[in-house]
Design a protein around this motif. Structure first.
Motif, PDB file in Angstrom:
ATOM      1  N   THR A 331     -11.443   9.474  19.505  1.00 43.18           N
ATOM      2  CA  THR A 331     -12.082  10.784  19.315  1.00 43.18           C
ATOM      3  C   THR A 331     -11.071  11.820  18.828  1.00 43.18           C
ATOM      4  O   THR A 331     -11.358  12.606  17.913  1.00 43.18           O
ATOM      5  CB  THR A 331     -12.715  11.265  20.639  1.00 43.18           C
ATOM      6  N   ILE A 358     -20.966   3.218  21.766  1.00 41.98           N
ATOM      7  CA  ILE A 358     -21.589   4.228  20.903  1.00 41.98           C
ATOM      8  C   ILE A 358     -20.717   5.467  20.756  1.00 41.98           C
ATOM      9  O   ILE A 358     -20.724   6.136  19.718  1.00 41.98           O
ATOM     10  CB  ILE A 358     -22.994   4.602  21.441  1.00 41.98           C
ATOM     11  N   PHE A 359     -19.899   5.787  21.794  1.00 37.82           N
ATOM     12  CA  PHE A 359     -19.019   6.960  21.718  1.00 37.82           C
ATOM     13  C   PHE A 359     -17.930   6.745  20.668  1.00 37.82           C
ATOM     14  O   PHE A 359     -17.611   7.648  19.887  1.00 37.82           O
ATOM     15  CB  PHE A 359     -18.396   7.236  23.085  1.00 37.82           C
ATOM     16  N   THR A 362     -19.521   6.783  17.166  1.00 41.38           N
ATOM     17  CA  THR A 362     -19.873   8.166  16.810  1.00 41.38           C
ATOM     18  C   THR A 362     -18.630   8.905  16.321  1.00 41.38           C
ATOM     19  O   THR A 362     -18.672   9.630  15.312  1.00 41.38           O
ATOM     20  CB  THR A 362     -20.481   8.900  18.024  1.00 41.38           C
ATOM     21  N   SER A 363     -17.517   8.714  17.030  1.00 44.49           N
ATOM     22  CA  SER A 363     -16.261   9.374  16.625  1.00 44.49           C
ATOM     23  C   SER A 363     -15.800   8.880  15.250  1.00 44.49           C
ATOM     24  O   SER A 363     -15.345   9.682  14.413  1.00 44.49           O
ATOM     25  CB  SER A 363     -15.171   9.111  17.668  1.00 44.49           C
ATOM     26  N   GLN A 366     -17.767  10.414  12.513  1.00 43.20           N
ATOM     27  CA  GLN A 366     -17.316  11.790  12.324  1.00 43.20           C
ATOM     28  C   GLN A 366     -16.017  11.820  11.512  1.00 43.20           C
ATOM     29  O   GLN A 366     -15.837  12.658  10.619  1.00 43.20           O
ATOM     30  CB  GLN A 366     -17.091  12.447  13.694  1.00 43.20           C
ATOM     31  N   PHE A 381     -22.239   2.585  10.624  1.00 47.59           N
ATOM     32  CA  PHE A 381     -23.609   2.642  11.127  1.00 47.59           C
ATOM     33  C   PHE A 381     -24.201   1.237  11.220  1.00 47.59           C
ATOM     34  O   PHE A 381     -24.841   0.877  12.227  1.00 47.59           O
ATOM     35  CB  PHE A 381     -24.472   3.512  10.207  1.00 47.59           C
ATOM     36  N   PRO A 391     -29.153   3.811  18.449  1.00 48.24           N
ATOM     37  CA  PRO A 391     -28.644   5.169  18.184  1.00 48.24           C
ATOM     38  C   PRO A 391     -29.343   6.194  19.082  1.00 48.24           C
ATOM     39  O   PRO A 391     -30.572   6.168  19.211  1.00 48.24           O
ATOM     40  CB  PRO A 391     -28.997   5.406  16.708  1.00 48.24           C
ATOM     41  N   ARG A 394     -27.395  12.125  20.131  1.00 42.99           N
ATOM     42  CA  ARG A 394     -26.060  12.639  19.779  1.00 42.99           C
ATOM     43  C   ARG A 394     -25.503  11.892  18.565  1.00 42.99           C
ATOM     44  O   ARG A 394     -24.843  12.496  17.715  1.00 42.99           O
ATOM     45  CB  ARG A 394     -25.108  12.515  20.976  1.00 42.99           C
ATOM     46  N   PHE A 395     -25.744  10.603  18.507  1.00 44.83           N
ATOM     47  CA  PHE A 395     -25.295   9.826  17.353  1.00 44.83           C
ATOM     48  C   PHE A 395     -25.995  10.322  16.087  1.00 44.83           C
ATOM     49  O   PHE A 395     -25.360  10.506  15.038  1.00 44.83           O
ATOM     50  CB  PHE A 395     -25.593   8.339  17.584  1.00 44.83           C
ATOM     51  N   CYS A 396     -27.306  10.550  16.187  1.00 47.47           N
ATOM     52  CA  CYS A 396     -28.055  11.058  15.028  1.00 47.47           C
ATOM     53  C   CYS A 396     -27.566  12.447  14.640  1.00 47.47           C
ATOM     54  O   CYS A 396     -27.473  12.782  13.445  1.00 47.47           O
ATOM     55  CB  CYS A 396     -29.551  11.110  15.352  1.00 47.47           C
ATOM     56  N   CYS A 398     -24.566  13.487  14.953  1.00 47.91           N
ATOM     57  CA  CYS A 398     -23.296  13.293  14.247  1.00 47.91           C
ATOM     58  C   CYS A 398     -23.551  12.913  12.786  1.00 47.91           C
ATOM     59  O   CYS A 398     -22.891  13.429  11.876  1.00 47.91           O
ATOM     60  CB  CYS A 398     -22.480  12.217  14.957  1.00 47.91           C
TER      61      CYS A 398
END
Length: 601
Positions: A331, A358-359, A362-363, A366, A381, A391, A394-396, A398
């Motif tokens: 992150t 997923i965290f 997601t990072s 980003q 993805f 998903p 929060r993922f969406c 991002c």
């Protein structure tokens, strides 16, 4: 347990328990021999009580009990049993205490309050609160009423046994009847209030403890610090820690751990790092959980260099990183758009045997988005789908944020991903990109989208969608979304009016949403002037003074440039950071000079 008949006939005391083989200590053997030499007939009950009371070996205490029981006629035999039981309490041997209690009953010796008080405290010291409760509730069957000391002890026992209601009921009675409560019980009360989320109750107990003269111990301080950490009250943790140091206590591992959690959760970065470095200087090892607390804090505060240092020290200390450790590091590098470092950390994570969650993904999305590596965003993805991860909002969010940073010609690639992740969001995004759909249809679709997502992500979604509209020069759609956000109370109190000042508040908005809100506000001001409404003496725009944690840029800096482009007469207030002010006269003159519609730059 019986003594050897031969030895008893000779009048000698055995130096070894025939049953257990336990040998008394030298001082205890000396004491017994000395007192045995006292003329047997003249030995009194008090001598026996003093001798056993000074013992620490439970087996020897039992031998002495048998010995004196054969030679003395006790006026109150319960007393000699009680002092023997106290020896078991010293050794935290509840099993022997319970067996001795059964023997008392078999011999017709009636237990008294001291008997139960001793067994109860033995159970507490043995960390067996359920047993303490069991024995306490037996007292009425023996015709006994607990005294204040026993009641006070039971506050702790009930609390640790999980009967919170009973513990607090006894505490209320203790305050009314002014029972004496010890530090252990006060600590349990603080813990009870802390676990129930009543953090003011924790502080009240602590203040009451000091008021009645009870001295807090390390358990008290650590319990209170832990509660203040969970309450996210680091300022109170600091105050309590200072009192602890001033009272001569040396911080323990528990103290430092509570402080790290308190400062880390509240994002008191500098204070947390001071505690961390002090622990390192003293050679106190951190657990993986504490390292992760620090790294998560660093990720939230943008402490890149500090995080790298902590991670290296974690590995050198022999503490193995886990998936949360790697997640925080990825992150941090992703928010800084350091692609190679984020990818290297991902590889290290995989080598350590952890699958990305997923965290982490997601990072990474980003990170690739900030670097405008759209194909890598799509690849990541697809990796998420291959791993069977669904998903979430929060993922969406991002993915949507990445779209606001992506060139127009590549938006369709991300739109496909978003549609797979969330069909409603995907439909709204495609309406924007293709510039299709009537105004009413678009607003209805957007409203349905906001109804379908969690309240914690609505503002982020709305901000990103408005940003996307601004990037695509779709000002009307941006205004539609802002209006919808106000109606759905996603945005609140953007405008305020008083007799002296009208203000626009932009602190919670993204750049595109803030520029759109400014456009709407200026139009509202123009309409007010045209309708003959008097403007107040001052008009102000509040952008806030914060900067992004991974950037030197803030909304105030961007707005200052934008206001200059508009030739607007707003100037930053030297006394209020983030505020831009103008006077009524200057505003009216400027609004008069620009009759045409303003466009968002």
């Amino acid at each position: 347990m019986q003594m050897s008949n031969t030895l008893m006939e000779k009048g000698e005391l055995p130096l070894q328990n025939p049953t257990s083989g336990s040998i008394p200590t030298a001082p205890e053997r000396h004491s017994l021999r000395k007192d045995h030499m006292i003329l047997g007939g003249r030995m009194i009950e008090q001598d026996a009580v003093v001798i056993i009371n000074n013992m620490s070996n439970p087996e020897t205490a039992l031998l002495a009990l048998r010995y004196f029981g054969e030679r003395l006629n006790f006026d109150k035999e319960v007393i000699i049993y009680n002092v023997t039981m106290k020896v078991f309490r010293k050794c935290k041997d509840l099993d022997k205490a319970e067996k001795l209690f059964e023997e008392m009953l078999e011999r017709g010796v009636k237990p008294d309050n001291a008997t139960f008080s001793t067994i109860l405290s033995c159970a507490r010291m043995s960390n067996l609160p359920d047993k303490a409760v069991e024995w306490f509730e037996k007292m009425p069957s023996f015709g006994l009423s607990p005294d204040d000391v026993t009641y006070s002890a039971m506050i702790d026992a009930y609390g640790r046994a999980g009967d919170i209601e009973k513990a607090l009921s006894l505490y209320d009675r203790a305050r009314t009847e002014k029972w004496r409560i010890d530090a252990v019980t006060f600590s349990t009360l603080i813990k009870i209030y802390g676990m129930s989320g009543n953090f003011d109750g924790c502080l009240n107990v602590y203040e009451e403890m000091k008021a009645v003269g009870a001295k807090p111990n390390m358990v008290t301080y650590n319990t209170l610090l832990d509660a203040m950490g969970r309450a996210k009250r680091p300022w109170q943790a600091k105050k309590i820690y200072k009192e602890m140091i001033n009272n001569g206590f040396t911080p323990s591992f528990g103290t430092y751990a509570s402080l790290l959690r308190a400062y880390g959760r509240a994002r008191y970065g500098e204070d947390a790092l001071i505690v961390y470095r002090e622990m390192k200087e003293k050679g106190i090892d951190l657990t993986a959980v504490l390292y992760n607390t620090l790294l998560a804090m660093c990720a939230d505060l943008g402490y890149v260099n500090e995080a790298v240092e902590i991670f290296e020290e974690m590995k050198s200390s022999g503490t193995n990183p886990d998936s949360w450790t790697f997640s925080s590091l990825i992150t941090i590098f992703s928010c800084s758009a350091e692609v190679s470092k984020a990818e290297n950390m991902l590889n290290e994570m995989l080598e350590a045997g952890f699958e990305p969650n997923i965290f982490v993904l997601t990072s990474l999305i980003q990170c690739y988005g900030k670097s405008q590596r759209t194909d890598d965003v799509v690849r990541t993805f697809n990796q998420l789908l291959e791993l069977g991860i669904t998903p979430d909002d929060r993922f969406c969010g991002c993915l949507l944020n990445v779209m606001t940073q992506t060139p127009k010609e590549e938006l369709s690639k991300l739109a496909e991903c978003i549609e797979k992740a969330n069909s409603k969001l995907g439909f709204v995004v495609k309406l924007l990109i293709a510039e299709k759909g009537s105004e009413g249809n678009f607003k209805n679709e957007a409203a349905e989208l906001f109804d379908s997502i969690g309240s914690d992500v609505k503002k982020a979604f709305c901000n990103c969608l408005i940003d996307l509209c601004v990037n695509l020069d779709m000002l009307e759609r941006a205004c539609d979304l802002l209006d919808l956000g106000l109606k759905l109370e996603i945005y609140k109190d953007l405008q305020s009016k008083s007799s002296n000042q009208w203000s626009l508040h932009l602190k919670s908005l993204s750049l595109g949403a803030a520029l759109t809100a400014l456009h709407v506000w200026i139009n509202d001001l123009s309409k007010a002037v045209e309708s003959g409404e008097n403007l107040p003496a001052l008009l102000g725009i509040n952008t806030g003074h914060g900067k992004h944690k991974y950037s030197d840029k803030g909304l105030a800096g961007v707005f200052e440039s934008h206001l200059k482009e508009l030739n607007a007469p707003f100037h930053e207030d030297p006394d209020k950071v983030g505020w831009f002010l103008t006077t009524k006269i200057a505003a009216e003159s400027w609004l008069e000079s620009r009759k045409s519609n303003i466009s968002v730059a």
